[in-house]
Design a protein around this motif. Structure first.
Motif, PDB file in Angstrom:
ATOM      1  N   CYS A  76     -49.439   8.398  13.694  1.00 47.27           N
ATOM      2  CA  CYS A  76     -48.061   7.932  13.517  1.00 47.27           C
ATOM      3  C   CYS A  76     -47.951   6.495  14.033  1.00 47.27           C
ATOM      4  O   CYS A  76     -48.486   6.166  15.094  1.00 47.27           O
ATOM      5  N   LYS A  77     -47.246   5.648  13.286  1.00 43.66           N
ATOM      6  CA  LYS A  77     -47.119   4.248  13.677  1.00 43.66           C
ATOM      7  C   LYS A  77     -46.086   4.042  14.781  1.00 43.66           C
ATOM      8  O   LYS A  77     -46.094   3.027  15.468  1.00 43.66           O
TER       9      LYS A  77
ATOM     10  N   ASN B  92     -49.831   9.267  19.496  1.00 46.33           N
ATOM     11  CA  ASN B  92     -49.911   8.486  18.261  1.00 46.33           C
ATOM     12  C   ASN B  92     -51.232   8.630  17.527  1.00 46.33           C
ATOM     13  O   ASN B  92     -51.269   8.833  16.316  1.00 46.33           O
TER      14      ASN B  92
ATOM     15  N   THR C 298     -43.898  15.149   4.797  1.00 44.80           N
ATOM     16  CA  THR C 298     -44.462  14.713   6.073  1.00 44.80           C
ATOM     17  C   THR C 298     -45.943  15.072   6.142  1.00 44.80           C
ATOM     18  O   THR C 298     -46.445  15.902   5.387  1.00 44.80           O
TER      19      THR C 298
ATOM     20  N   ASP D  26     -41.165   8.802  11.309  1.00 49.49           N
ATOM     21  CA  ASP D  26     -42.129   8.266  10.349  1.00 49.49           C
ATOM     22  C   ASP D  26     -42.657   9.405   9.474  1.00 49.49           C
ATOM     23  O   ASP D  26     -41.909   9.990   8.717  1.00 49.49           O
ATOM     24  N   ASN D  27     -43.909   9.769   9.645  1.00 49.27           N
ATOM     25  CA  ASN D  27     -44.502  10.838   8.830  1.00 49.27           C
ATOM     26  C   ASN D  27     -44.725  12.127   9.612  1.00 49.27           C
ATOM     27  O   ASN D  27     -45.461  13.003   9.177  1.00 49.27           O
ATOM     28  N   VAL D  28     -44.080  12.244  10.770  1.00 53.27           N
ATOM     29  CA  VAL D  28     -44.249  13.401  11.651  1.00 53.27           C
ATOM     30  C   VAL D  28     -42.927  14.131  11.823  1.00 53.27           C
ATOM     31  O   VAL D  28     -41.888  13.504  12.063  1.00 53.27           O
TER      32      VAL D  28
END
Length: 292
Positions: A130-131, A125, A48, A28-30
């Motif tokens: 993070c989703k 999370n 990110t 995801d964004n990590v």
């Protein structure tokens, strides 16, 4: 960049992810780990929100400072110092710290001191925002701070349980082959579909993952056997290091690689002594069955 699942991407590092670089995982964004090469990490850092490190070895943490410069969050195992001097002394002692720093801060690798927030074993999370579920699992032995990550319950980022032909590395002063074996056995119990290595390609399928982990575990016994064969005649630790039964070739910074191999050999010799398979005569070791 190889898609592993929805919003999870495997990114092969410089030199195909081989040391002194590593492969990384985008979730995801990590970003997980930052040793893919400075130019690669600079691009990924722009896209990110945060970075989480499996452990603080330089081939995994070399680009963490880039996230600092962009004002983005960096997470490392809790309680670990992340300045260069502390890392050098920790991994190679004071004696080789200058050599260590010169090698890892070279332009091709680009390691610098960095700042990080600490994480502990468990779900990350909320911390990472993070989703997708990211669970840190402590797996010591390679280093004290080594972790693997279970992603969305079905993907494991194995970090330096890397399933490479070199086999397990436990050459730092804190390396511990017995703990490493237990950590690999722990990972064997996970029911996952994909295994992502920091230094090799992804492995797909439960059976294939199990086969590779069992194969990787066998290195410990194979190294015992290699040493036993060498000890048909008495040899000192220094003589064994010069033979280089584990590394075989040392194409760079031989003094540092000798140090790592010495630490690994010492652990195997201690184990073989406990098992009564070898004995010590002065500064040398010999297989127990020999008449010395």
């Amino acid at each position: 960049m190889e898609k592993i699942s929805e919003k999870v991407y495997f990114i092969r590092g410089k030199n195909s992810g081989r040391f002194p670089f590593c492969n990384v995982l985008l979730v995801d964004n990590v970003l997980i780990d930052a040793g893919a090469g400075i130019e690669i990490i600079k691009e990924l850092a722009k896209k990110t929100e945060s970075l989480v490190l499996s452990h603080t070895h330089p081939d995994h943490a070399s680009g963490a400072w880039i996230f600092n410069e962009l004002g983005k969050r960096v997470f490392a195992p809790k309680g670990v110092a992340t300045d260069l001097d502390s890392l050098a002394i920790r991994f190679v002692t004071e004696k080789l710290s200058k050599t260590w720093k010169e090698f890892y801060t070279s332009p091709s690798i680009g390691m610098r001191s960095f700042r990080a927030e600490g994480y502990e074993e468990g779900l990350l999370n909320d911390m990472l925002k993070c989703k997708i579920e990211i669970e840190a699992v402590a797996t010591p032995g390679h280093t004290d701070d080594h972790h693997v990550f279970i992603i969305d319950g079905k993907i494991i980022y194995g970090a330096d349980i890397d399933l490479t032909p070199f086999g397990p590395f436990y050459g730092n002063p804190e390396g511990n082959m017995e703990l490493f074996k237990k950590s690999i056995e722990k990972v064997l119990e996970f029911d996952v579909d994909v295994f992502v290595s920091s230094h090799a390609g992804p492995i797909f399928g439960k059976n294939r993952i199990e086969e590779k982990l069992i194969w990787y575990l066998e290195f410990f016994d194979k190294r015992d056997e290699i040493l036993l064969n060498l000890l048909n005649e008495p040899k000192s630790i220094e003589e064994l290091v010069e033979i280089s039964p584990f590394y075989r070739k040392k194409p760079y910074v031989k003094e540092m690689l000798d140090f790592f191999e010495m630490n690994m050999i010492k652990q195997h010799l201690a184990k073989l002594l406990r098992e009564g398979k070898i004995k010590r005569i002065g500064e040398k070791y010999i297989k127990k069955s020999q008449n010395f």
